[in-house]
Scaffold this motif. Structure first.
Motif, mmCIF file in Angstrom:
data_model
loop_
_atom_site.group_PDB
_atom_site.id
_atom_site.type_symbol
_atom_site.label_atom_id
_atom_site.label_comp_id
_atom_site.label_asym_id
_atom_site.label_seq_id
_atom_site.Cartn_x
_atom_site.Cartn_y
_atom_site.Cartn_z
ATOM 1 N N TYR A 113 0.928 -1.250 -0.035
ATOM 2 C CA TYR A 113 0.077 -0.103 -0.143
ATOM 3 C C TYR A 113 0.740 1.431 -0.151
ATOM 4 O O TYR A 113 0.159 2.214 -0.303
ATOM 5 C CB TYR A 113 -0.999 0.036 1.340
ATOM 6 N N LEU A 114 2.121 1.043 0.190
ATOM 7 C CA LEU A 114 2.962 2.222 0.356
ATOM 8 C C LEU A 114 4.018 2.262 -0.834
ATOM 9 O O LEU A 114 4.662 1.331 -1.107
ATOM 10 C CB LEU A 114 3.732 2.547 1.547
ATOM 11 N N TYR A 115 4.186 3.378 -1.527
ATOM 12 C CA TYR A 115 5.029 3.502 -2.726
ATOM 13 C C TYR A 115 5.650 4.856 -2.688
ATOM 14 O O TYR A 115 5.355 5.709 -2.205
ATOM 15 C CB TYR A 115 4.327 3.244 -4.037
ATOM 16 N N LEU A 116 7.066 4.894 -3.309
ATOM 17 C CA LEU A 116 7.768 5.971 -3.411
ATOM 18 C C LEU A 116 7.165 6.857 -4.505
ATOM 19 O O LEU A 116 7.005 6.374 -5.681
ATOM 20 C CB LEU A 116 9.360 5.431 -3.614
ATOM 21 N N GLY A 117 7.197 7.911 -4.035
ATOM 22 C CA GLY A 117 6.581 8.922 -4.996
ATOM 23 C C GLY A 117 8.052 9.887 -5.386
ATOM 24 O O GLY A 117 8.608 10.287 -4.577
ATOM 25 N N HIS A 118 7.480 10.786 -6.323
ATOM 26 C CA HIS A 118 8.547 11.593 -6.841
ATOM 27 C C HIS A 118 8.418 13.194 -6.304
ATOM 28 O O HIS A 118 9.142 13.863 -6.436
ATOM 29 C CB HIS A 118 8.467 11.812 -8.391
ATOM 30 N N ARG A 119 7.277 13.200 -5.611
ATOM 31 C CA ARG A 119 6.976 14.660 -4.843
ATOM 32 C C ARG A 119 5.805 14.386 -3.746
ATOM 33 O O ARG A 119 4.799 13.425 -4.027
ATOM 34 C CB ARG A 119 6.478 15.909 -5.947
ATOM 35 N N GLY A 120 5.648 15.460 -3.264
ATOM 36 C CA GLY A 120 4.608 15.280 -2.069
ATOM 37 C C GLY A 120 3.162 15.551 -2.664
ATOM 38 O O GLY A 120 3.096 16.110 -3.988
ATOM 39 N N ARG A 121 2.027 15.054 -2.233
ATOM 40 C CA ARG A 121 0.973 15.145 -2.638
ATOM 41 C C ARG A 121 0.148 16.471 -1.991
ATOM 42 O O ARG A 121 -1.075 16.043 -1.503
ATOM 43 C CB ARG A 121 -0.089 13.828 -2.372
ATOM 44 N N PHE A 122 0.693 17.459 -1.750
ATOM 45 C CA PHE A 122 0.392 18.604 -0.969
ATOM 46 C C PHE A 122 0.177 18.417 0.376
ATOM 47 O O PHE A 122 0.376 17.187 0.901
ATOM 48 C CB PHE A 122 -0.837 18.947 -1.625
ATOM 49 N N THR A 123 -0.091 19.334 1.129
ATOM 50 C CA THR A 123 -0.022 19.150 2.682
ATOM 51 C C THR A 123 -1.192 19.105 3.479
ATOM 52 O O THR A 123 -1.391 19.364 4.605
ATOM 53 C CB THR A 123 0.827 20.384 3.380
ATOM 54 N N ASP A 124 -2.384 18.392 2.693
ATOM 55 C CA ASP A 124 -3.466 18.590 3.474
ATOM 56 C C ASP A 124 -3.753 17.278 4.426
ATOM 57 O O ASP A 124 -4.303 17.333 5.308
ATOM 58 C CB ASP A 124 -4.615 18.386 2.445
ATOM 59 N N SER A 125 -2.620 16.217 4.254
ATOM 60 C CA SER A 125 -2.816 14.989 5.008
ATOM 61 C C SER A 125 -1.605 14.170 4.748
ATOM 62 O O SER A 125 -1.417 13.663 3.582
ATOM 63 C CB SER A 125 -4.248 14.044 4.516
ATOM 64 N N TYR A 126 -0.822 14.078 5.930
ATOM 65 C CA TYR A 126 0.554 13.306 5.871
ATOM 66 C C TYR A 126 0.742 12.665 7.373
ATOM 67 O O TYR A 126 0.378 13.104 8.168
ATOM 68 C CB TYR A 126 1.594 14.178 5.193
ATOM 69 N N ILE A 127 1.500 11.780 7.257
ATOM 70 C CA ILE A 127 1.980 10.925 8.419
ATOM 71 C C ILE A 127 3.604 11.464 8.604
ATOM 72 O O ILE A 127 4.301 11.005 7.624
ATOM 73 C CB ILE A 127 1.578 9.859 8.602
ATOM 74 N N ILE A 128 4.001 11.718 9.730
ATOM 75 C CA ILE A 128 5.363 12.051 9.945
ATOM 76 C C ILE A 128 5.732 11.683 11.278
ATOM 77 O O ILE A 128 4.983 11.722 12.053
ATOM 78 C CB ILE A 128 5.542 13.466 9.740
ATOM 79 N N ASP A 129 7.106 11.391 11.565
ATOM 80 C CA ASP A 129 7.404 10.983 12.826
ATOM 81 C C ASP A 129 8.610 12.300 13.282
ATOM 82 O O ASP A 129 8.805 13.213 12.525
ATOM 83 C CB ASP A 129 8.493 9.712 12.801
ATOM 84 N N ALA A 130 8.779 12.138 14.720
ATOM 85 C CA ALA A 130 9.502 13.308 15.212
ATOM 86 C C ALA A 130 10.887 13.525 14.806
ATOM 87 O O ALA A 130 11.363 14.725 14.700
ATOM 88 C CB ALA A 130 9.685 13.065 16.868
ATOM 89 N N ASP A 131 11.647 12.303 14.380
ATOM 90 C CA ASP A 131 12.921 12.646 13.741
ATOM 91 C C ASP A 131 12.859 13.380 12.481
ATOM 92 O O ASP A 131 13.871 14.174 12.186
ATOM 93 C CB ASP A 131 13.574 11.296 13.868
ATOM 94 N N THR A 132 11.939 12.879 11.768
ATOM 95 C CA THR A 132 12.025 13.393 10.441
ATOM 96 C C THR A 132 11.376 14.939 10.419
ATOM 97 O O THR A 132 11.865 15.870 9.746
ATOM 98 C CB THR A 132 10.667 12.765 9.458
ATOM 99 N N ALA A 133 10.624 15.235 11.354
ATOM 100 C CA ALA A 133 9.976 16.666 11.503
ATOM 101 C C ALA A 133 11.186 17.392 12.158
ATOM 102 O O ALA A 133 11.170 18.702 11.701
ATOM 103 C CB ALA A 133 8.947 16.584 12.613
ATOM 104 N N LYS A 134 12.040 17.020 12.764
ATOM 105 C CA LYS A 134 13.292 17.706 13.524
ATOM 106 C C LYS A 134 13.917 18.036 12.320
ATOM 107 O O LYS A 134 14.744 19.245 12.213
ATOM 108 C CB LYS A 134 14.084 16.892 14.334
#
Length: 203
Positions: free
Chosen positions: A134-155
């Motif tokens: 169900y998860l695939y590498l994308g070439h860019r973001g799909r806009f910022t209306d809905s995404y999941i992120i962890d603390a290390d990446t946010a930092k």
């Protein structure tokens, strides 16, 4: 488990009520980020994050709210945070889609951000899809209306912003920094969120 954070403009009460009702229908709660409206952007904030550019006040406000979200995620050391803008419209299988993300995200080691919406109408071609993946590498973001992120990446995103500042809309800026920082951009297939300001629900 995951934490939900919703970005909302204070005067957009109808959007706030709409997304609260959606969350409740799935048995979820969220923290609302109300700070960072246009009127909140004082000289100190602009000096810290926004050098002269062609960005509109509304774009700066949206970017600053996402910065506040990243700061909140880092502060809470969240392993998985669902970030929603206030025009997010959930599909009927929204909960199932999020569970699929949580079940498969660790198959992609390292920093990553997972877009669960259909922003930009970007999709993984059917020819590249695999059963039960169900998860695939994308070439860019799909806009910022809905995404999941962890603390290390946010930092890492925050550190990039502090060093480079914000001179373009936040969705474009996220794409730029994620590529520079080797943050993996993942797409959920099929997406489970639409933007209400794109499908005609909201102005």
């Amino acid at each position: 488990m995951y934490v939900s954070v919703v970005i909302n403009v204070k005067k957009f009460v109808d959007r706030r009520i709409f997304i609260e009702n959606q969350l409740q229908s799935f048995g979820l709660q969220a923290e609302f980020i109300l700070d960072g409206d246009i009127d909140d952007l004082n000289d100190q904030i602009r000096e810290e994050f926004f050098p002269p550019s062609n960005m509109t006040p509304a774009q700066q406000s949206c970017a600053y709210k996402h910065i506040l979200v990243l700061q909140k995620i880092v502060e809470n050391n969240s392993l998985s945070s669902l970030v929603l803008e206030d025009d997010a419209v959930f599909a009927k299988n929204f909960h199932e889609g999020v569970e699929r993300v949580l079940n498969q995200k660790d198959e992609f080691k390292g920093n990553k951000v997972i877009y669960i919406g259909s922003g930009g109408n970007f999709f993984t071609p059917k020819s590249q899809r695999k059963p039960d993946q169900y998860l695939y590498l994308g070439h860019r973001g799909r806009f910022t209306d809905s995404y999941i992120i962890d603390a290390d990446t946010a930092k890492k995103r925050l550190q990039w912003i502090q060093h480079n500042k914000v001179i373009k809309p936040i969705d474009n800026l996220f794409d730029e920094m994620d590529n520079e920082l080797n943050i993996q951009i993942l797409w959920l297939e099929d997406p489970v969120v639409e933007q209400g300001s794109k499908n005609g629900l909201f102005h």
